[in-house]
Design a protein around this motif. Structure first.
Motif, PDB file in Angstrom:
ATOM      1  N   ALA A 177      60.340 -86.095  13.328  1.00  0.00           N
ATOM      2  CA  ALA A 177      60.223 -87.255  12.439  1.00  0.00           C
ATOM      3  C   ALA A 177      60.155 -86.794  10.983  1.00  0.00           C
ATOM      4  O   ALA A 177      60.775 -87.392  10.100  1.00  0.00           O
ATOM      5  N   ALA A 178      59.408 -85.707  10.735  1.00  0.00           N
ATOM      6  CA  ALA A 178      59.338 -85.156   9.374  1.00  0.00           C
ATOM      7  C   ALA A 178      60.703 -84.659   8.929  1.00  0.00           C
ATOM      8  O   ALA A 178      61.111 -84.834   7.777  1.00  0.00           O
ATOM      9  N   LYS A 179      61.436 -84.048   9.856  1.00  0.00           N
ATOM     10  CA  LYS A 179      62.772 -83.536   9.539  1.00  0.00           C
ATOM     11  C   LYS A 179      63.704 -84.687   9.153  1.00  0.00           C
ATOM     12  O   LYS A 179      64.433 -84.611   8.165  1.00  0.00           O
ATOM     13  N   PHE A 180      63.687 -85.766   9.936  1.00  0.00           N
ATOM     14  CA  PHE A 180      64.549 -86.908   9.645  1.00  0.00           C
ATOM     15  C   PHE A 180      64.235 -87.494   8.273  1.00  0.00           C
ATOM     16  O   PHE A 180      65.118 -87.906   7.531  1.00  0.00           O
ATOM     17  N   ALA A 181      62.939 -87.528   7.932  1.00  0.00           N
ATOM     18  CA  ALA A 181      62.525 -88.171   6.683  1.00  0.00           C
ATOM     19  C   ALA A 181      62.856 -87.343   5.453  1.00  0.00           C
ATOM     20  O   ALA A 181      63.157 -87.905   4.394  1.00  0.00           O
ATOM     21  N   LEU A 182      62.815 -86.024   5.567  1.00  0.00           N
ATOM     22  CA  LEU A 182      62.837 -85.190   4.369  1.00  0.00           C
ATOM     23  C   LEU A 182      63.971 -84.185   4.280  1.00  0.00           C
ATOM     24  O   LEU A 182      64.116 -83.520   3.256  1.00  0.00           O
ATOM     25  N   SER A 183      64.786 -84.049   5.316  1.00  0.00           N
ATOM     26  CA  SER A 183      65.805 -82.990   5.294  1.00  0.00           C
ATOM     27  C   SER A 183      66.828 -83.181   4.179  1.00  0.00           C
ATOM     28  O   SER A 183      67.383 -82.202   3.664  1.00  0.00           O
ATOM     29  N   SER A 184      67.074 -84.423   3.763  1.00  0.00           N
ATOM     30  CA  SER A 184      68.046 -84.645   2.698  1.00  0.00           C
ATOM     31  C   SER A 184      67.560 -84.094   1.358  1.00  0.00           C
ATOM     32  O   SER A 184      68.340 -83.934   0.419  1.00  0.00           O
ATOM     33  N   ASN A 185      66.255 -83.792   1.258  1.00  0.00           N
ATOM     34  CA  ASN A 185      65.697 -83.246   0.018  1.00  0.00           C
ATOM     35  C   ASN A 185      65.689 -81.722  -0.019  1.00  0.00           C
ATOM     36  O   ASN A 185      65.239 -81.124  -1.005  1.00  0.00           O
ATOM     37  N   VAL A 186      66.149 -81.074   1.071  1.00  0.00           N
ATOM     38  CA  VAL A 186      66.149 -79.619   1.123  1.00  0.00           C
ATOM     39  C   VAL A 186      67.382 -79.096   0.402  1.00  0.00           C
ATOM     40  O   VAL A 186      68.513 -79.475   0.725  1.00  0.00           O
ATOM     41  N   SER A 187      67.189 -78.215  -0.569  1.00  0.00           N
ATOM     42  CA  SER A 187      68.322 -77.658  -1.308  1.00  0.00           C
ATOM     43  C   SER A 187      69.012 -76.576  -0.488  1.00  0.00           C
ATOM     44  O   SER A 187      68.477 -76.078   0.501  1.00  0.00           O
ATOM     45  N   GLU A 188      70.199 -76.199  -0.915  1.00  0.00           N
ATOM     46  CA  GLU A 188      71.046 -75.300  -0.134  1.00  0.00           C
ATOM     47  C   GLU A 188      70.419 -73.933   0.075  1.00  0.00           C
ATOM     48  O   GLU A 188      70.509 -73.353   1.155  1.00  0.00           O
ATOM     49  N   ASN A 189      69.754 -73.379  -0.933  1.00  0.00           N
ATOM     50  CA  ASN A 189      69.283 -71.999  -0.856  1.00  0.00           C
ATOM     51  C   ASN A 189      67.762 -71.869  -0.806  1.00  0.00           C
ATOM     52  O   ASN A 189      67.238 -70.772  -0.986  1.00  0.00           O
ATOM     53  N   LYS A 190      67.048 -72.960  -0.558  1.00  0.00           N
ATOM     54  CA  LYS A 190      65.587 -72.900  -0.526  1.00  0.00           C
ATOM     55  C   LYS A 190      65.054 -73.551   0.747  1.00  0.00           C
ATOM     56  O   LYS A 190      65.672 -74.433   1.324  1.00  0.00           O
ATOM     57  N   ALA A 191      63.881 -73.092   1.161  1.00  0.00           N
ATOM     58  CA  ALA A 191      63.196 -73.689   2.305  1.00  0.00           C
ATOM     59  C   ALA A 191      62.199 -74.730   1.816  1.00  0.00           C
ATOM     60  O   ALA A 191      61.742 -74.685   0.671  1.00  0.00           O
ATOM     61  N   MET A 192      61.873 -75.664   2.694  1.00  0.00           N
ATOM     62  CA  MET A 192      60.829 -76.647   2.411  1.00  0.00           C
ATOM     63  C   MET A 192      59.758 -76.533   3.484  1.00  0.00           C
ATOM     64  O   MET A 192      60.060 -76.513   4.679  1.00  0.00           O
ATOM     65  N   ALA A 193      58.500 -76.444   3.068  1.00  0.00           N
ATOM     66  CA  ALA A 193      57.368 -76.434   3.998  1.00  0.00           C
ATOM     67  C   ALA A 193      56.686 -77.797   3.949  1.00  0.00           C
ATOM     68  O   ALA A 193      56.368 -78.299   2.864  1.00  0.00           O
ATOM     69  N   ILE A 194      56.484 -78.390   5.106  1.00  0.00           N
ATOM     70  CA  ILE A 194      55.843 -79.699   5.215  1.00  0.00           C
ATOM     71  C   ILE A 194      54.510 -79.527   5.929  1.00  0.00           C
ATOM     72  O   ILE A 194      54.446 -78.939   7.014  1.00  0.00           O
ATOM     73  N   LEU A 195      53.428 -80.019   5.324  1.00  0.00           N
ATOM     74  CA  LEU A 195      52.121 -80.052   5.955  1.00  0.00           C
ATOM     75  C   LEU A 195      51.728 -81.508   6.142  1.00  0.00           C
ATOM     76  O   LEU A 195      51.588 -82.254   5.163  1.00  0.00           O
ATOM     77  N   ASP A 196      51.578 -81.926   7.387  1.00  0.00           N
ATOM     78  CA  ASP A 196      51.200 -83.300   7.700  1.00  0.00           C
ATOM     79  C   ASP A 196      49.787 -83.273   8.281  1.00  0.00           C
ATOM     80  O   ASP A 196      49.572 -82.868   9.425  1.00  0.00           O
ATOM     81  N   PHE A 197      48.800 -83.682   7.447  1.00  0.00           N
ATOM     82  CA  PHE A 197      47.406 -83.650   7.872  1.00  0.00           C
ATOM     83  C   PHE A 197      47.060 -84.930   8.613  1.00  0.00           C
ATOM     84  O   PHE A 197      47.052 -86.015   8.035  1.00  0.00           O
ATOM     85  N   GLY A 198      46.771 -84.813   9.907  1.00  0.00           N
ATOM     86  CA  GLY A 198      46.286 -85.936  10.676  1.00  0.00           C
ATOM     87  C   GLY A 198      44.774 -85.880  10.799  1.00  0.00           C
ATOM     88  O   GLY A 198      44.089 -85.158  10.076  1.00  0.00           O
ATOM     89  N   PHE A 199      44.244 -86.666  11.733  1.00  0.00           N
ATOM     90  CA  PHE A 199      42.796 -86.682  11.947  1.00  0.00           C
ATOM     91  C   PHE A 199      42.350 -85.450  12.730  1.00  0.00           C
ATOM     92  O   PHE A 199      41.349 -84.823  12.419  1.00  0.00           O
ATOM     93  N   GLU A 200      43.133 -85.080  13.767  1.00  0.00           N
ATOM     94  CA  GLU A 200      42.755 -83.970  14.637  1.00  0.00           C
ATOM     95  C   GLU A 200      43.675 -82.761  14.532  1.00  0.00           C
ATOM     96  O   GLU A 200      43.278 -81.649  14.845  1.00  0.00           O
ATOM     97  N   LEU A 201      44.946 -82.985  14.123  1.00  0.00           N
ATOM     98  CA  LEU A 201      45.926 -81.906  14.057  1.00  0.00           C
ATOM     99  C   LEU A 201      46.627 -81.906  12.706  1.00  0.00           C
ATOM    100  O   LEU A 201      46.805 -82.961  12.085  1.00  0.00           O
ATOM    101  N   THR A 202      47.043 -80.723  12.281  1.00  0.00           N
ATOM    102  CA  THR A 202      47.916 -80.584  11.118  1.00  0.00           C
ATOM    103  C   THR A 202      49.236 -80.003  11.600  1.00  0.00           C
ATOM    104  O   THR A 202      49.260 -78.978  12.284  1.00  0.00           O
TER     105      THR A 202
END
Length: 234
Positions: A177-202
């Motif tokens: 779900a995170a990939k679908f939402a944000l992959s269009s913002n990833v540039s060609e030569n850089k990585a993107m790290a996503i941290l999704d903080f929930g109540f019990e899991l990150t």
């Protein structure tokens, strides 16, 4: 479960409205998208808090009522529903495996699950997609994105949604779900790290332009930060 590259296009080829549902530990969230020229348009988003301390029967009732209330404005609409599924044993992995026929791949992944997943998956659903590979970097092997989720987690989710009158078109692991939402913002030569903080899991997801390259659920999350801050103030 996956269909990474064509998943969203497939959904909007069937219906003009797609509803995303996320049932977390402390809140139920919905996002409603309508098909437009170009990217889908977000037309509605809302959440309802639920108590993380209730026993299962009371908690399930609260979730169902929250879903009904959040979606009552769209009750008469012809929509597709997609829900995220997440728990400590729901996982997405990028695998590099020997080249083999597709019909043999699921069996091969199951035979070597200890190499890929830190828990047994005999009681889990497994799905996968073969990704494009670069022979110069992968040695001519196959690159596979595999997802697993416990059958109980999936079946409990389907039961909750059915109680709210919802039959989902797909259940999607949170990293995807995170990939679908944000992959269009990833540039060609850089990585993107996503941290999704929930109540019990990150959830930690690392994306390249080609897709997910790393995904892990970390058992340190919002409740731990809250407890740490309360302890320091007491």
């Amino acid at each position: 479960m996956i269909r990474v590259d064509s998943f969203l296009k497939d959904l909007f080829s069937k219906k003009d409205t797609v509803v995303g549902i996320d049932i977390g530990t402390s809140a139920v969230k919905v996002a409603v998208f309508r098909r437009t020229v170009g990217i889908p348009e977000l037309v509605h988003a809302d959440l309802k808090e639920i108590s993380p301390l209730l026993e299962k029967k009371s908690r399930d009732f609260e979730i169902v009522e929250a879903l009904k209330d959040l979606l009552k404005s769209f009750a008469g609409c012809s929509s597709l529903y997609v829900a995220t599924v997440n728990c400590p044993q729901t996982a997405v992995r990028r695998l590099v495996v020997p080249r083999m026929p597709k019909h043999e791949l699921k069996g091969a992944i199951k035979l070597h699950t200890a190499q890929y997943f830190p828990f047994p998956i005999e009681s889990s659903y497994l799905d996968f997609e073969i990704l494009p590979a670069k022979p110069d970097t992968e040695g001519g092997k196959m690159v596979v994105l595999a997802a697993v989720s416990p059958k109980k987690t999936v079946e409990d989710m389907l039961t909750l949604l059915a109680s709210a009158g919802i039959r989902p078109a797909a259940l999607v692991p949170a990293p995807l779900a995170a990939k679908f939402a944000l992959s269009s913002n990833v540039s060609e030569n850089k990585a993107m790290a996503i941290l999704d903080f929930g109540f019990e899991l990150t959830d930690l997801v690392i994306l390249l332009r080609s897709g997910i390259v790393f995904s892990r659920s970390i058992p340190v999350a919002g409740k731990d930060f809250t407890q740490a801050m309360m302890a320091s103030l007491s």
